[in-house]
Structure formats: C-alpha cells, structure tokens
Design a protein around this motif. Structure first.
Motif, PDB file in Angstrom:
ATOM      1  N   UNK A  24       0.836  -1.201   0.000  1.00  0.00           N
ATOM      2  CA  UNK A  24       0.000   0.000   0.000  1.00  0.00           C
ATOM      3  C   UNK A  24       0.870   1.250   0.000  1.00  0.00           C
ATOM      4  N   UNK A  34      -0.892   4.798   0.427  1.00  0.00           N
ATOM      5  CA  UNK A  34      -1.442   4.930   1.762  1.00  0.00           C
ATOM      6  C   UNK A  34      -0.324   5.152   2.770  1.00  0.00           C
ATOM      7  N   UNK A  93       0.371   8.290   5.366  1.00  0.00           N
ATOM      8  CA  UNK A  93       0.588   8.115   6.809  1.00  0.00           C
ATOM      9  C   UNK A  93       1.854   8.852   7.230  1.00  0.00           C
ATOM     10  N   UNK A  98      -7.077  11.257  14.717  1.00  0.00           N
ATOM     11  CA  UNK A  98      -8.091  11.872  13.860  1.00  0.00           C
ATOM     12  C   UNK A  98      -7.450  12.406  12.595  1.00  0.00           C
ATOM     13  N   UNK A 129      -4.730  11.327  11.189  1.00  0.00           N
ATOM     14  CA  UNK A 129      -4.354  10.179  10.356  1.00  0.00           C
ATOM     15  C   UNK A 129      -5.564   9.646   9.590  1.00  0.00           C
ATOM     16  N   UNK A 130      -6.643   9.439  10.325  1.00  0.00           N
ATOM     17  CA  UNK A 130      -7.772   8.769   9.662  1.00  0.00           C
ATOM     18  C   UNK A 130      -8.463   9.705   8.677  1.00  0.00           C
ATOM     19  N   UNK A 131      -8.504  11.007   8.978  1.00  0.00           N
ATOM     20  CA  UNK A 131      -9.113  11.939   8.025  1.00  0.00           C
ATOM     21  C   UNK A 131      -8.257  12.064   6.767  1.00  0.00           C
ATOM     22  N   UNK A 173      -6.458   9.707   5.372  1.00  0.00           N
ATOM     23  CA  UNK A 173      -6.698   8.530   4.532  1.00  0.00           C
ATOM     24  C   UNK A 173      -8.086   8.594   3.918  1.00  0.00           C
ATOM     25  N   UNK A 174      -9.069   8.980   4.693  1.00  0.00           N
ATOM     26  CA  UNK A 174     -10.441   9.024   4.177  1.00  0.00           C
ATOM     27  C   UNK A 174     -10.565  10.014   3.038  1.00  0.00           C
ATOM     28  N   UNK A 234      -9.097   8.514  -0.021  1.00  0.00           N
ATOM     29  CA  UNK A 234      -9.892   7.420  -0.565  1.00  0.00           C
ATOM     30  C   UNK A 234     -11.163   7.945  -1.227  1.00  0.00           C
ATOM     31  N   UNK A 235     -11.788   8.950  -0.626  1.00  0.00           N
ATOM     32  CA  UNK A 235     -13.055   9.425  -1.173  1.00  0.00           C
ATOM     33  C   UNK A 235     -12.862  10.396  -2.321  1.00  0.00           C
TER      34      UNK A 235
END
Lengths: 315, 191
Positions: free
Chosen positions: B108, B111, B115, B163, B165-167, B169-170, B173-174
């Motif tokens: 990945x 991704x 990160x 938060x 990190x996850x935002x 990636x999201x 992806x979106x």
C-alpha cells in the motif's frame, strides 16, 4: 447516506476505538460498543477501518524509530556489562606431541572440535582461531615462526601483526601467508578456499600464488589449479559461525559432507549419482527440512529419516 | 530460504539486488540480531509468493519495504487492547485484520506515504504518545505512569493525532486526490 450521518458514525467509531485502546474500557462499556457495532454494518466498517489504520501505522517511521532506539539501548547495555571481547570455548582438546624431543622446539598445540561444535581458541602470540564443526589444526609457534597446519574443516584466523614472524597456514599443499589480518580457510574434499575479511594474504602452492586483499577469495582444486580471484559482494564471510551456509553451484555430495560436520545425525545418499547433482542454495542449519523439501520439488530427490535418525536422500 | 530460482526474472533480481539489500539493511538496522541476511531472505520469499498473484511495479522497493517491516515486527509487543479488539471482531463476525502483515502493508505505497506525511506534522509529544500507544501497546494508565502526564491530556493528544491520520486517509480514498491533505494537516496539527 448523508455526509453528516457519515461524520457522526466516524466520530462515534473513533471514540469507541480510542476507548478500547486506552485500556480503560470496562465490561459495560464493551457491551455498549458491541451493541453499536451490531446496529449497522456501516458502524462495523468504520470501526474496522480505524483498526486497520492503527495496525498499519506500526510500519511507519514511528515503528522503525522504536526498533532502532531499542537496538541502541541493548547495545549500550551489552557494553555496560563488559561482554566485549569475550571468547568462549565449548570443548577444548589440547594434546601435546613429543616428536620434537631432539630440539628445543616447543611441541605443537593441537585443537580439535567435535561434530556440531564451533569454538574459539587463543594462540600464544595473541592470534585467535575460530574452528568450525569437526575441524582440526596443529599450531607451532616459537620466536621465529608462527605455523598452522589445517588438517580438516573450517577455520577463521584473526592474526596479530608481527612483521618479524609471518603467520603461515598450510592446507594440503597450499600455503596461506599473512602478517596480520582476518581470513577464512575452508578445507573441502576436492578443494581449499581462502577468503579474506581484512588485510592482505598470500596463497601459494608449488606452482602458483595469488595475493588477496579484503573481500577477495580464491579456490584451489585438488589438481593444484587456482580459480580466478573472486570478489565477495555479499556479507557471507564465515557464515558457518552462525550455522548459515551458502552454496553456489555445489554438488550435493559436498553439501552433505559439510552439513554432516555440523549435525549430530548424518545425511546419506542412497545412490552416488545423487551426489553429482549441482545446487545453488542458502539456508540456516535449522531450515534443513525446507531445503530437502525444495530438493524434492526441483530435482525429484526424496528424503526420509530412518529409525536411527539418519536422513536418506534417494531418487 | 531460496533454492533454485525457477523464474529467470526472479533469478536475475536476486543476483543483482541481494548484495545491495544486505548492505542497506545492515547499514540501517545493524548487524543483528536479527541477521540482515535472514530478513533479506524472508523478504525475497514473500515477494516470490506474491508476485504471481499481483503486479508489483517496483520489486526492489517492495522487497526493501517488506524487509524493513520484518525488522519492525521484531519489536512487536503484546498488545492487550489489540487482543480485546480481535475478540470483539470474532464475536461479531467482523472480518479479522489481515492488512497489517509486513508484505500486505508494503503493497500500500500511496497509503503509507500519506501516513508518513501526516506523522511528519506531529509534534514530538504526539509522536511520543502515539509510539507508546500504537507501537508499544501501552494503555493510557501505563503511559501516564511513565510520562507523568494526566490521562485526559494523553487522551486528547492521541485522539487529535489519530483523527488527523484517519481523516487524511479518508480524504484520499473518497476524493482520489492528495490536494486536500495540506488543508487537513494545517487544521489538525495542534495538540
């Protein structure tokens, strides 16, 4: 599904995810989380995504730095405990010969290792020898000479500098001459290989000679013919110390001969022609079964262990 | 362990890259344990297993990343909280996490780059606490005992970092775009 609903789900998933990883989630709270996860597939999806991301973050620079920091701390601890320079001999067999009874020459020292044993020895001049399994050397040192006769097996020599007394290792009719260096000598049935880690080494027999420097190696066959001088690009110097073996275009006969010195139970060939097959392989001794399985696939050589623990190779 | 490379390409790759890989690994991670050559061999094995199933654009980069991840695996600590998570997944029939293996993670690349980009904006405190929580598997109480920080402070700091990190990636992806990452990084980099 609306964006605000999505965001609310993510928000809740983060809170629950954090709660579990805080280590402060009690049983009632766990039940609450499970109820929420069951309520909607989307809840479980978000929750799982957060967990995947968290675990993948382990392989980030954070994980790498943590590993390196731990290694640095371990290294500092070792130095603090004073373990640098320790030489441990597992089994030492020293026999004094009395063949020099008519001279003042000290009798040679004899060092032998057993099957499967690797051991370090210190010589009178401060040089060190590491002997591989089932290996055998005779050492003769006085104020004029430093001579070693390698009778069998593998050895690494770390030779202290002494310009007045060259250190000479004799293997069959091959002489390896150094002033001060680190080198390895592998004595095989049909060849002698010399590889240098540090310094300069002169390898000679009655017909030829080569001067080797660091990372260079040469092989002398049983006809006294020298190979081209090779350059060792990878870090395979004296790998047998770690019970790792690298064979390049080597016959199975030679491979089994080497392995049988490092193992308690023998490997035998059901038919001599199996020994003539040539293989390139690299493996640790404790990966022997995998090597044998691979031989089965590549060369259709089957193997089994008999009642006495001997491994048999057969077509 | 690698014996008798059957594919010519794999054979050539091994011959060309093996020495360089061992030198690189030793330079970065030391002489061992674990033995860099052991790790290098495992990385080549994992590549040989995967390359028949999916296309790997940059084999050398992939093999190096897998080797690096295998070194990091040596640092794995028992994470009780992760065990709780696995139990919940199993009980609720949620697919177990398989994407965290050394080789799956190495696949990945985009991704992973995101990160790293997010981590590069963390404060030292965020890095320290994230390391203690994610890498060392410590609970907030353990972190509080070691650092002297209040649990609430620890929770806020880690929440903000995760938060971000996850935002990141999201959004990637979106939206399929990394342009929004800069905006998010500026917004989320505080404690």
């Amino acid at each position: 599904m609306s964006t605000s609903y999505d965001e609310a789900v993510w928000q809740q998933a983060r809170e629950y995810h954090q709660l579990i990883h805080s280590g402060m989630c009690d049983v009632a709270q766990q039940q609450q989380i499970k109820t929420w996860l069951r309520a909607d597939e989307r809840h479980a999806e978000c929750f799982r995504e957060l967990e995947v991301l968290r675990r993948q973050t382990r392989y980030s620079s954070l994980g790498e730095e943590a590993f390196l920091k731990q290694k640095a701390e371990e290294s500092t601890d070792k130095k603090r405990n004073g373990t640098l320079g320790a030489i441990a001999a597992c089994v030492v067999c020293v026999v004094l010969f009395f063949t020099y009874q008519y001279t003042n020459e000290p009798a040679p020292l004899e060092f032998v290792t057993a099957r499967g044993e690797i051991a370090d020895f210190m010589l009178p001049d401060g040089s060190q020898i590491t002997l591989g399994a089932k290996s055998h050397v005779l050492v003769n040192q006085n104020d004029r000479i430093r001579a070693v006769t390698q009778l069998a097996g593998d050895a690494i020599y770390k030779v202290t500098k002494d310009a007045q007394r060259p250190f000479v290792v004799s293997v069959d009719d091959v002489d390896v001459r150094v002033l001060g260096t680190v080198f390895e000598v592998l004595k095989r049935k049909t060849s002698v290989k010399v590889e240098v880690a540090e310094g300069h080494v002169n390898v000679s027999n009655h017909a030829n000679y080569e001067d080797l420097t660091a990372s260079e190696f040469v092989t002398v066959n049983d006809h006294g013919e020298f190979s081209e001088v090779g350059k060792q690009r990878s870090r395979t110097f004296a790998n047998w110390r770690n019970q790792r073996f690298s064979f390049e275009n080597t016959t199975i006969a030679e491979i089994t001969e080497v392995l049988n010195r490092y193992r308690q139970d023998s490997i035998r060939l059901a038919h001599p022609e199996i020994g003539e097959l040539v293989v390139t392989a690299s493996f640790r001794l404790n990966q022997l079964n995998q090597f044998l399985d691979a031989l089965q696939v590549s060369h259709d050589i089957k193997w089994h262990i008999d009642g006495t623990g001997v491994i048999w190779l057969q077509k | 362990m690698i014996v008798l490379m059957k594919s010519k390409f794999f054979d050539q790759l091994y011959q060309q890259y093996w020495p360089e890989l061992c030198v690189r690994l030793q330079a970065r991670f030391g002489a061992g344990p674990p033995d860099p050559e052991d790790i290098a061999q495992q990385a080549f094995c994992k590549y040989s297993e995967l390359c028949n199933e999916q296309r790997i654009d940059n084999p050398k980069a992939f093999i190096y990343t897998v080797a690096r991840n295998l070194f990091i695996d040596q640092f794995r600590r028992i994470d009780k909280q992760q065990q709780v998570m696995d139990q919940i997944f199993e009980e609720l029939d949620i697919a177990p996490v398989y994407e965290d293996s050394a080789e799956q993670s190495a696949l990945q690349t985009e991704r992973n780059a995101l990160i790293e980009k997010a981590i590069s904006t963390f404060s030292e405190k965020q890095k320290q606490l994230m390391t203690m929580s994610i890498i060392e598997g410590k609970s907030y109480r353990q972190i509080a005992q070691e650092t002297g920080l209040p649990i609430a402070n620890i929770s806020r700091t880690i929440t903000a970092a995760q938060t971000l990190l996850d935002q990141t990636i999201r959004t990637w992806e979106y939206d399929g775009s990394v342009d929004n990452v800069t905006y998010l990084l500026k917004e989320g980099s505080g404690q």
